[in-house]
Design an enzyme around this catalytic site. Structure first.
Site, mmCIF file in Angstrom:
data_model
loop_
_atom_site.group_PDB
_atom_site.id
_atom_site.type_symbol
_atom_site.label_atom_id
_atom_site.label_comp_id
_atom_site.label_asym_id
_atom_site.label_seq_id
_atom_site.Cartn_x
_atom_site.Cartn_y
_atom_site.Cartn_z
ATOM 1 C CB CYS A 268 -0.943 -0.042 1.131
ATOM 2 S SG CYS A 268 -2.788 0.808 0.812
ATOM 3 C CG HIS B 182 -3.413 -3.664 3.013
ATOM 4 N ND1 HIS B 182 -2.490 -3.196 4.070
ATOM 5 C CD2 HIS B 182 -4.133 -2.726 2.676
ATOM 6 C CE1 HIS B 182 -2.591 -1.709 4.179
ATOM 7 N NE2 HIS B 182 -3.324 -1.533 3.189
ATOM 8 C CD GLU C 14 -1.363 -6.353 5.197
ATOM 9 O OE1 GLU C 14 -0.973 -6.524 4.145
ATOM 10 O OE2 GLU C 14 -1.355 -5.116 5.403
HETATM 11 N N1 GLN Z 1 -2.220 6.784 2.594
HETATM 12 C C1 GLN Z 1 -2.096 5.995 1.456
HETATM 13 C C2 GLN Z 1 -3.509 6.033 0.911
HETATM 14 O O1 GLN Z 1 -4.505 6.404 1.536
HETATM 15 C C3 GLN Z 1 -1.874 4.569 1.596
HETATM 16 C C4 GLN Z 1 -2.924 3.925 2.818
HETATM 17 C C5 GLN Z 1 -2.272 2.390 3.134
HETATM 18 O O2 GLN Z 1 -1.155 2.268 3.236
HETATM 19 N N2 GLN Z 1 -3.182 1.661 3.829
HETATM 20 O O3 GLN Z 1 -3.672 5.706 -0.297
#
Ligand code: GLN
Length: 548
Positions: free
Chosen positions: A381, A516, A518
């Site tokens: 992310c 994600h 994970e």
């Molecule tokens: N801050 C970034 C976004 O909002 C990444 C979010 C995250 O890593 N969960 O896109």
């Protein structure tokens, strides 16, 4: 068959591992062939944990259907096969929000709204709603500790359910602490007695006590607890500290907890088959190698802030039969102290998700170090977004590259909000899916992988489903130079526009995912990306050792 309810409360102190104990018990029941699900009820006032800092409450776990939930739901999914959904977690805040909305709408027809019956009725209704016919057993974990003011409406709701549902179909488990006092060399049962008294004063008689301790609780202590707490001795379970949480299902089974429960519920089912858990433990205890991975993040004060990631790395270790040492590294320290003092000696680097600018430059330095030194890099992310920014700045000749999350009017917004992004042909980019919570892309989304890419090879298929939680996207309009410089976009969202996965093929293992992974890793199956990342870490270690 009507569903059976197991209510799990905690006493004496918090952080006893109630979530893990609940999940482990559920795992044993599932291993008997029962259909099991779990709910977590959180007594705090936030409507969901989405807005709570991970440093306070640990990571926010994302379900397939896009709910931002308590991290205990992550434990549940790691221990049992049932997938959690929106309704598996609710808070006092969510209950109040629902009641107040109805009150304003006039639904209560002039009644005075009170904790009993309105709040307790809503709690009961939502528990029952989670107990669909698909399941034999619903475990309901109540957050907090008995004695907290906030927990009272939840405990009162349980008290009522025990009477209303029918006693044969409900069980109350209380998890307590039995501390060892070094000076006297004794385990002390008094805090447990007090905690049970506290529960009794609310009208709940626990049926089973799970006693947490740093050592095995002997027969004589169990006898004493049984006598003072009015709980049969065979229902006093000793849950001592163990070196792996995945040993807990076997520990509970060895004391006959599942038998006791099945008898109480009159459930006729075979003995629990824990062979896949035994295999997990076997691999954990018979490693053939060891690697060290650095997680460069900013919420490192609380280990739970990256719980699913640290677990996924451990699962990958189990699958490869390697010990995975995890170093949590503060990205601001990387900025302040430099690479030498913070990142040396790592076999792989992972930059996890995050929000806000603090610590981002340290993450960018970490990406650069991994990229230039062929150290396996996994960006998740935000970790993918900073990898793209780093590459744009240092390889693609775009020194001002940044995200509009960090600099609102930045000159070169390679990462930006969807309505600030344009496609390569100059048209505005849009979302083409329904799973959007507010402006966040949340929950399961389809991603198509380009055949021949490393990520495709790792998954062994081109269509994958992974969970999301982010607001910012790759700005396709600015990708030309980046791609030209060698970064490849190998995964795209369902409508083929949004970049989901990036790779750098001149590097042995450099992958960034907008999703994600994970949240989909389990100790029994692992997750392909994490498994291969750890394999690559070992490869790097061998290569590196040969060089020096
Ligand atoms: N801050 C970034 C976004 O909002 C990444 C979010 C995250 O890593 N969960 O896109």
């Amino acid at each position: 068959m009507k569903i059976n309810y197991i209510f799990v409360t905690g006493g004496v102190v918090s952080s006893l591992g109630k979530g893990i104990a609940t999940a482990s018990l559920a795992a044993v029941l599932e291993a008997r062939g029962l259909r099991v699900t779990i709910m977590k009820l959180d007594p705090y006032i936030n409507v969901d944990p989405g807005t709570i800092s991970p440093v306070q409450h640990g990571e926010v776990f994302i379900t397939e259907d896009g709910a931002e939930t308590d991290l205990d739901l992550g434990h549940y999914e790691r221990f049992i096969r049932t997938k959690m959904r929106h309704h598996n977690n609710f808070t006092a805040g969510k209950i109040y929000a629902d009641i107040l909305r109805k009150e304003r709408r006039g639904d209560y027809l002039g009644a005075t709204i009170q904790i009993i019956p309105h709040v307790t009725d809503t709690i009961k209704k939502w528990i029952i709603a989670g107990a669909s016919v698909e399941y034999d057993v619903l475990l309901v974990e109540i957050g907090g500790t008995v004695g907290d003011i906030e927990s009272l409406p939840f405990l009162e709701a349980i008290r009522q359910m025990v009477i209303e549902v029918n006693k044969e179909k409900t069980l109350c488990i209380h998890l307590t602490l039995v501390p060892f006092i070094t000076a006297s060399g004794e385990l002390k049962t008094k805090p447990t007695q007090h905690s049970v008294k506290e529960l009794l004063s609310i009208g709940i008689q626990p049926d089973i006590l799970i006693c947490r301790s740093d050592r095995v609780i002997s027969n004589s202590e169990r006898k004493k607890i049984s006598l003072f707490c009015n709980v049969p001795k065979q229902a006093i379970i000793s849950l001592q500290d163990v070196d792996s949480i995945y040993k807990i299902p076997a520990l509970l089974k060895s004391q006959g907890l599942d038998d006791y429960i099945c008898k109480r519920f009159n459930l006729n089912c075979p003995e629990a088959n824990l062979s896949d858990w035994e295999e997990v433990i076997y691999y954990q205890e018979h490693p053939i190698g060891e690697v060290t991975v650095g997680i460069v993040g900013k919420y490192i004060e609380l280990a739970d802030a990256y719980k699913s990631i640290t677990e996924a790395l451990k699962h990958a270790g189990i699958k490869n039969r390697f010990i995975v040492n995890i170093h949590l590294i503060n990205s601001q320290e990387v900025e302040k102290l430099g690479i030498e003092k913070t990142l040396k000696g790592l076999d792989a680097i992972l930059v996890p998700g995050g929000f806000g600018y603090r610590g981002v430059e340290g993450k960018i330095l970490s990406v650069q170090y991994a990229r230039e030194n062929n150290i396996p890099y996994f960006g998740i992310c935000l970790g993918m977004q900073v990898a793209l920014i780093e590459f744009a700045r240092h390889v693609a000749g775009m020194p001002d590259a940044n995200s509009t999350e960090f600099i609102t009017n930045c000159k070169c917004p390679v990462i930006a909000l969807i309505n600030e992004c344009k496609d390569e042909n100059g048209t505005m980019m849009t979302y083409n899916n329904t799973n959007l919570g507010g402006t966040m892309r949340l929950g399961n989304q389809v991603c198509y992988l380009i055949k021949g890419s490393l990520t495709y090879q790792i998954y062994g298929k081109s269509t994958i489903l992974e969970r999301h939680r982010h607001r910012y996207e790759v700005n396709n309009m600015l990708l030309k130079n980046i791609k030209h410089a060698g970064l490849t976009c190998v995964g795209f969202s369902g409508n083929n526009h949004l970049v989901e996965v990036i790779e750098y093929s001149k590097h042995p293992w450099f992958i960034g995912s907008q999703f994600h992974p994970e949240f989909n890793s389990t100790p029994r199956e692992g997750h392909p990306l994490f498994i291969d990342f750890i394999r690559a870490a070992m490869e790097y270690k061998h290569r590196h050792n040969k060089l020096i």
